[in-house]
Design an enzyme around this catalytic site. Structure first.
Site, PDB file in Angstrom:
ATOM      1  CG  HIS A  13       1.124   3.736   8.001  1.00 13.77           C
ATOM      2  ND1 HIS A  13       1.384   2.391   7.876  1.00 13.77           N
ATOM      3  CD2 HIS A  13       1.161   4.229   6.749  1.00 13.77           C
ATOM      4  CE1 HIS A  13       1.574   2.092   6.601  1.00 13.77           C
ATOM      5  NE2 HIS A  13       1.445   3.206   5.900  1.00 13.77           N
ATOM      6  CG  HIS A  60       5.938   4.574   3.221  1.00  8.95           C
ATOM      7  ND1 HIS A  60       5.921   4.121   4.508  1.00  8.95           N
ATOM      8  CD2 HIS A  60       4.653   4.586   2.796  1.00  8.95           C
ATOM      9  CE1 HIS A  60       4.661   3.871   4.859  1.00  8.95           C
ATOM     10  NE2 HIS A  60       3.877   4.140   3.847  1.00  8.95           N
ATOM     11  CG  HIS A 203      -4.192   6.533   0.857  1.00  6.58           C
ATOM     12  ND1 HIS A 203      -4.356   5.235   1.253  1.00  6.58           N
ATOM     13  CD2 HIS A 203      -2.856   6.768   0.949  1.00  6.58           C
ATOM     14  CE1 HIS A 203      -3.177   4.707   1.589  1.00  6.58           C
ATOM     15  NE2 HIS A 203      -2.245   5.611   1.395  1.00  6.58           N
ATOM     16  CD  GLU A 250      -0.327   2.209   2.520  1.00  8.37           C
ATOM     17  OE1 GLU A 250       0.676   2.825   2.173  1.00  8.37           O
ATOM     18  OE2 GLU A 250      -1.087   2.615   3.420  1.00  8.37           O
TER      19      GLU A 250
END
Lengths: 306, 145
Positions: A13, A60, A203, A250
Site C-alpha cells: 500500500h 501510519h 522495505h 507489515e
C-alpha cells in the site's frame, strides 16, 4: 444462507502509488510496469466485485497517534473520511462502512478471545485507500478535481499496529483470521465478502540501512502464503526485521487475510486457487507484492450440505 | 534491567536500524506528538514561521528540538522519533518519503533513487552489525557503484 468469504486479496500500500494516480503520472516509465501488473487484477475485480471488503491495513500515525496504540482495531462506523496526511487528503471518495457486519464480527471475534478495539470515528489513510485505488482503478473526479462518486462497495477497515514494536505475531494473525472467518460464516445474510491483507513487502524506511529489498525473502513468503501459511505464520519478528527490513514486518497483516480461507478452517478443505500473482521492485522505497486467492465457495457449500 | 539480557532485544544487532519499541516510544512521545500536530495546516504555517518558538511549546528535550531544527533524521530517530511521525516534518518541508528515507543513508538523493531502481539495497552484508564493522561502518550499496 450466510455471509461467505469468496476471495482474499493481498497488496502493498505504498503512498507514492496513490500519489502517482492522483497526479496523473501513471504513464511515466517509472510507474508503467507497476500499473500494468495490476491491470488483470482490475479486470478480475470488476467481474468479482464483492458486497463488502474486510480490509486489513495499518494506520501510519494518522488516526492513531501515540495517545492510543490498539493492536487490533475494527471500524464499525457507517462512514470513514479520507485523511489529510500532511499533503492534503487524496482526491478519492470517503469510505462507506458496513456497521451491521462489522459489529457482528467485533462481537463474535471478541467472544473467541481476541480483544479488538472498536472504533467509531476513524479517518483512513493511504494504507486503506491505495489498495482500493490499485484494485478499482482511477475513479471519476468532480469538476474541481476533487472526489466524485463512490467506491464500488462498502469497506470494513481493520487496523493493525505495526508501528510500535512488538507487532502481533504471525501466528496470532493467522488465528485471528480463522476467528474472523467463523464470525463471517455466522452472519445471517447472504453477503459476498472479500478479505484483503495489505502492506509490505520487504522495505526499510529508516536509518542508514533504508532501501533494503529482499526479493528472495519476498518470493518465499508469497510461495509459503499460498501453499503453507502455517509455516509462514511461524516466522519470528527478528527474521522479518533482518531479512525484510524494519517496515517489512507489515507482512504479518497478510496472514490475517490468509486465515479466513477455507483450507485454514477445514484442514481437508480445498486449497485456494491463485488468480493473480505479481511482484515488482521498486515503488519508492518498497518491493510491491500482490496476490488474489479465490476460494471454491461452491464446493465448500456442497460439502457443508452433504 | 531487561536491557542487559542478550535476548531482550534481538534486533539490536541489525545494522543501521532502530526498532521503535516501548523504550524508544516512551523517549519520543513528545517529539512524535509534536510531529502529529503538523497534520494541521495552521500548525504547519506557525511552525515554519518560527520553528524555535513552536518547538518551545512542546515538552521535548533540547537535543530533540535541535535535531528537528537541523532536520537530522537519524538523530531524531535515535532520540525516540518514529519514521511515520517524522514524515509529517518532511511533508511540511515538501519532501517525499523517498527523499526522507534516502537522507538517512548518507547517499545523495540521485544515488539512493538509482539504488532503488536497480533493485534496492541487498540484504547480503547488511544483516548483522559485525558485517558493517568489518567494512568500516560502510553500508553495502553506498560506495560500491
Amino acid at each position: 444462507m450466510s455471509a461467505h468469504v469468496t476471495a482474499t486479496v493481498y497488496t502493498s500500500h505504498v503512498p507514492a502509488i496513490g500519489a502517482a494516480m492522483d497526479l496523473g503520472r501513471t504513464d511515466e516509465e517509472y510507474w508503467v510496469p507497476l500499473f500494468e501488473g495490476y491491470e488483470p487484477s482490475r479486470t478480475w475485480m470488476a467481474d468479482n466485485t464483492p458486497d463488502v471488503i474486510f480490509l486489513v491495513y495499518n494506520d501510519h500515525a494518522t488516526s492513531f497517534s501515540l495517545d492510543f496504540i490498539p493492536t487490533f482495531a475494527i471500524g464499525t462506523a457507517a462512514h470513514f473520511p479520507v485523511a489529510d496526511e500532511g499533503w492534503g487528503p487524496r482526491p478519492v471518495p470517503d469510505v462507506v462502512g458496513h456497521p451491521e457486519l462489522a459489529s457482528h464480527i467485533a462481537q463474535e471475534v471478541i467472544l473467541q478471545d481476541f480483544d479488538l478495539t472498536i472504533v467509531n470515528k476513524l479517518a483512513v489513510d493511504h494504507g486503506l485507500t491505495v489498495p482500493l485505488s490499485l484494485l478499482f482503478g482511477q475513479l471519476d473526479r468532480g469538476p474541481d478535481g476533487g472526489p466524485a462518486g463512490a467506491w464500488p462497495c462498502p469497506v470494513i477497515p481493520f487496523a493493525v499496529n505495526v508501528v510500535q514494536y512488538p507487532v502481533p505475531s504471525g501466528r496470532r494473525c493467522l488465528a485471528l483470521g480463522q476467528a474472523i472467518r467463523r464470525a463471517i460464516d455466522s452472519y445471517p445474510e447472504d453477503l459476498n465478502v472479500q478479505v484483503w491483507g495489505t502492506g509490505g513487502m520487504s522495505h526499510q524506511l529508516q536509518g542508514p540501512r533504508a532501501g533494503l529489498i529482499n526479493r528472495e525473502f519476498d518470493t518465499a513468503f508469497l510461495d509459503g502464503l499460498i501453499a503453507d501459511p502455517v509455516r509462514v505464520a511461524a516466522i519470528p519478528h527478528i527474521e522479518y526485521i533482518r531479512e525484510a527490513g524494519s517496515e517489512g514486518i507489515e507482512l504479518v497483516m497478510w496472514l490475517i487475510a490468509r486465515g479466513t480461507m477455507t483450507d485454514m478452517s477445514d484442514p481437508g478443505g480445498p486449497a485456494p486457487t491463485v488468480r493473480r500473482r505479481f511482484y515488482h521492485v521498486p515503488a519508492s522505497n518498497t518491493a510491491v507484492g500482490h496476490l488474489i486467492l479465490e476460494d471454491d465457495v461452491q464446493r465448500t457449500r456442497e460439502k457443508e450440505s452433504a | 534491567m531487561a536491557d542487559d539480557k542478550p535476548s531482550a532485544k534481538p534486533y539490536a544487532d541489525v545494522p543501521g536500524t532502530t526498532i521503535f519499541d516501548a523504550d524508544q516510544s516512551r523517549m519520543g512521545y513528545h517529539l512524535n506528538q509534536f510531529c502529529m500536530s503538523l497534520m494541521q495546516a495552521d500548525n504547519r504555517k506557525r511552525f515554519l514561521a518560527d520553528e524555535r518558538a513552536y518547538l518551545d511549546e512542546w515538552d521535548m528535550t533540547e537535543d530533540q528540538k535541535q535535531a528537528v531544527l537541523d532536520r537530522d533524521m537519524n538523530r531524531m530517530i535515535s532520540l525516540g522519533g518514529n519514521i511515520y511521525f517524522l514524515a509529517k516534518i518532511g511533508a511540511t518541508d515538501g519532501k517525499s518519503f523517498q527523499q526522507m528515507a534516502g537522507s538517512m543513508t548518507g547517499m545523495t538523493e540521485d544515488a539512493y533513487r538509482a539504488m532503488m531502481v536497480a533493485g534496492g539495497r541487498s540484504p547480503d552484508g547488511n544483516r548483522y552489525r559485525h558485517e558493517w564493522e568489518r567494512r568500516d561502518h560502510r553500508p553495502i550499496g553506498e560506495a560500491d557503484q
